[in-house]
Design an enzyme around this catalytic site. Structure first.
Site, PDB file in Angstrom:
ATOM      1  N   ARG A  82      37.798  38.932  37.691  1.00  0.00           N
ATOM      2  CA  ARG A  82      37.832  40.325  38.123  1.00  0.00           C
ATOM      3  C   ARG A  82      39.250  40.879  38.066  1.00  0.00           C
ATOM      4  O   ARG A  82      39.461  42.039  37.699  1.00  0.00           O
ATOM      5  CB  ARG A  82      37.252  40.431  39.545  1.00  0.00           C
ATOM      6  CG  ARG A  82      36.985  41.854  39.979  1.00  0.00           C
ATOM      7  CD  ARG A  82      36.155  41.898  41.257  1.00  0.00           C
ATOM      8  NE  ARG A  82      36.884  41.364  42.394  1.00  0.00           N
ATOM      9  CZ  ARG A  82      36.340  41.165  43.598  1.00  0.00           C
ATOM     10  NH1 ARG A  82      35.067  41.425  43.818  1.00  0.00           N
ATOM     11  NH2 ARG A  82      37.078  40.685  44.589  1.00  0.00           N
ATOM     12  N   LYS A 184      39.656  46.468  41.295  1.00  0.00           N
ATOM     13  CA  LYS A 184      40.247  46.323  42.622  1.00  0.00           C
ATOM     14  C   LYS A 184      41.717  46.734  42.524  1.00  0.00           C
ATOM     15  O   LYS A 184      42.575  45.922  42.204  1.00  0.00           O
ATOM     16  CB  LYS A 184      40.088  44.874  43.100  1.00  0.00           C
ATOM     17  CG  LYS A 184      39.976  44.759  44.605  1.00  0.00           C
ATOM     18  CD  LYS A 184      39.425  43.417  45.030  1.00  0.00           C
ATOM     19  CE  LYS A 184      39.409  43.282  46.523  1.00  0.00           C
ATOM     20  NZ  LYS A 184      38.351  44.075  47.186  1.00  0.00           N
ATOM     21  N   GLU A 220      28.916  52.782  47.542  1.00  0.00           N
ATOM     22  CA  GLU A 220      29.395  51.732  48.453  1.00  0.00           C
ATOM     23  C   GLU A 220      30.333  52.355  49.472  1.00  0.00           C
ATOM     24  O   GLU A 220      30.555  53.563  49.470  1.00  0.00           O
ATOM     25  CB  GLU A 220      30.086  50.618  47.661  1.00  0.00           C
ATOM     26  CG  GLU A 220      31.361  51.048  46.942  1.00  0.00           C
ATOM     27  CD  GLU A 220      32.152  49.860  46.370  1.00  0.00           C
ATOM     28  OE1 GLU A 220      32.161  48.786  46.983  1.00  0.00           O
ATOM     29  OE2 GLU A 220      32.781  50.042  45.319  1.00  0.00           O
TER      30      GLU A 220
HETATM   31  C1  LIG Z   1      37.021  43.952  47.598  1.00  0.00           C
HETATM   32  C2  LIG Z   1      35.970  44.998  47.621  1.00  0.00           C
HETATM   33  C3  LIG Z   1      34.613  44.689  47.892  1.00  0.00           C
HETATM   34  C4  LIG Z   1      34.160  43.322  48.296  1.00  0.00           C
HETATM   35  O1  LIG Z   1      34.300  42.366  47.300  1.00  0.00           O
HETATM   36  P1  LIG Z   1      34.293  40.814  47.635  1.00  0.00           P
HETATM   37  O2  LIG Z   1      34.588  40.177  46.327  1.00  0.00           O
HETATM   38  O3  LIG Z   1      32.927  40.470  48.129  1.00  0.00           O
HETATM   39  O4  LIG Z   1      35.328  40.579  48.671  1.00  0.00           O
HETATM   40  C5  LIG Z   1      33.682  45.716  47.807  1.00  0.00           C
HETATM   41  N1  LIG Z   1      34.048  46.971  47.499  1.00  0.00           N
HETATM   42  C6  LIG Z   1      35.337  47.308  47.248  1.00  0.00           C
HETATM   43  C7  LIG Z   1      35.656  48.717  46.920  1.00  0.00           C
HETATM   44  C8  LIG Z   1      36.325  46.333  47.291  1.00  0.00           C
HETATM   45  O5  LIG Z   1      37.596  46.671  47.049  1.00  0.00           O
END
Ligand SMILES: *Cc1c(COP(=O)(O)O)cnc(C)c1O
Length: 340
Positions: A82, A184, A220
């Site tokens: 990722r 991210k 989300e």
């Molecule tokens: C980090 C994050 C998540 C959760 O991801 P994980 O890999 O499960 O920790 C979900 N949404 C956003 C916007 C994020 O930045």
């Protein structure tokens, strides 16, 4: 290995300096060998790409002490993949996958005494990140980058039980359809701060963002994916503008292969919200945070699982995944990496 003398249960989700961080620099087109450092500060140009144009990406994962006292981490290969995707979208050099995994394991190992004991509820949070470190004034990608990993012990996310959270459908947008919602990057968080401070002031715990194009579908929250339960079906969002959560993808597998549930990854119209029995926010920090209510522009949708505790299906998902992470339930092949 002697553990630090800390009241693990009283830790919050706050930065607490540990022994070592990892650092590697990208210069003249390649990454150096990288090393552990005791220097927890960063010195860069006042004109660095990250400071002027927010060229930075990050990851988040955890290290756990299992019941039989092994130190492990969970699916770092997915974080490595990722971060490569995130870096490419911001025109940054990828930090190679195998090196990412090795560096994560090496950094955890160097901070072994900071990995909280089994049963404390606390964990060691691991934050890999990368930023443009050379000076940039015209708008373009930096020439030099720094990749780092910091660790910090964090307390149990839920103190005194998991209280369901109150969400509001946000009036702000999180991610444009062809924007950066799926990576991210700090920039996604900077622009969410005003929305979250406003939501808190109105008495909500989090914003649930609708899709920006039509504002009719669930996406989300600022930092977690959302999952829903309807009968024996686990329903979650399919959208190109949400972050592919490692926790959510793992829960989909757990739902299907451990709990015999049907899994649907699809579009979820806001109008379907009153049909769900349980909901939860999922991410590395909390694993699953149960949702009690969702306010859709003044109309309050109360999940039947209520405001006091996790619903039964979400609880089962939570117990199974945390059992896998803590070593009390057998993990699928390749999910658990041991720190040697
Ligand atoms: C980090 C994050 C998540 C959760 O991801 P994980 O890999 O499960 O920790 C979900 N949404 C956003 C916007 C994020 O930045």
């Amino acid at each position: 290995m002697e553990k630090q003398n800390i009241d693990w249960g009283s830790l919050n989700f706050e930065y607490h300096e540990t022994d070592k961080s990892y650092v590697s620099n990208f210069k003249n087109g390649s990454w150096d060998d990288g090393e552990l450092t005791s220097d927890h500060t960063v010195t860069i140009s006042e004109c660095a790409g990250v400071l002027q144009y927010s060229q930075s990406v990050f990851e988040g994962l955890k290290a756990y002490t299992t019941k039989d006292s092994r130190i492990v981490t969970f699916r770092p290969d997915l974080n490595a993949d990722r971060m490569i995707d995130s870096a490419k979208r911001l025109e940054m050099p990828a930090f190679p996958k195998e090196r990412f995994i090795d560096a994560v394991l090496e950094t955890i190992k160097a901070n072994e005494s900071w990995v909280p004991p089994y049963g404390s509820g606390a964990t060691l949070y691991v934050r890999p990140y990368m930023f443009g470190s050379s000076a940039v004034i015209g708008v373009k990608p930096a020439d030099e980058y720094q990749f780092r990993i910091l660790t910090t012990p964090v307390g149990p996310y839920f103190k005194g039980g998991a209280k369901p959270v109150k969400l509001k459908i946000s009036n702000f947008d999180r991610a444009a359809p062809r924007g950066t919602g799926h990576i991210k990057a700090g920039l996604n968080y900077a622009m969410s701060l005003h929305a979250i401070v406003s939501a808190h002031a109105e008495g909500f715990n989090e914003n649930l963002y609708p899709d920006s194009a039509t504002r009719t579908k669930v996406e989300e929250t600022g930092g977690a994916n959302i999952i829903f339960i309807k009968g024996n079906t686990f329903v979650t969002v399919k959208s190109p503008s949400i972050l592919p959560s490692v926790t959510r993808r793992s829960l989909e597998y757990v739902a299907e292969h451990y709990l015999g549930m049907t899994v649907e990854e699809r579009e979820i119209p806001l109008t379907e919200l009153p049909e769900f029995e349980e909901a939860g926010l999922c991410g590395t920090a909390a694993v699953i945070s149960p949702v009690g209510s969702i306010n859709n522009h003044g109309r309050e949708i109360l999940l039947p699982s209520g405001m006091d505790q996790m619903g039964p299906k979400i609880q089962k998902l939570y117990d199974t995944l945390t059992g896998i992470q803590m070593g009390t339930i057998e993990a699928p092949e390749g999910w658990i990496y041991e720190v040697k």
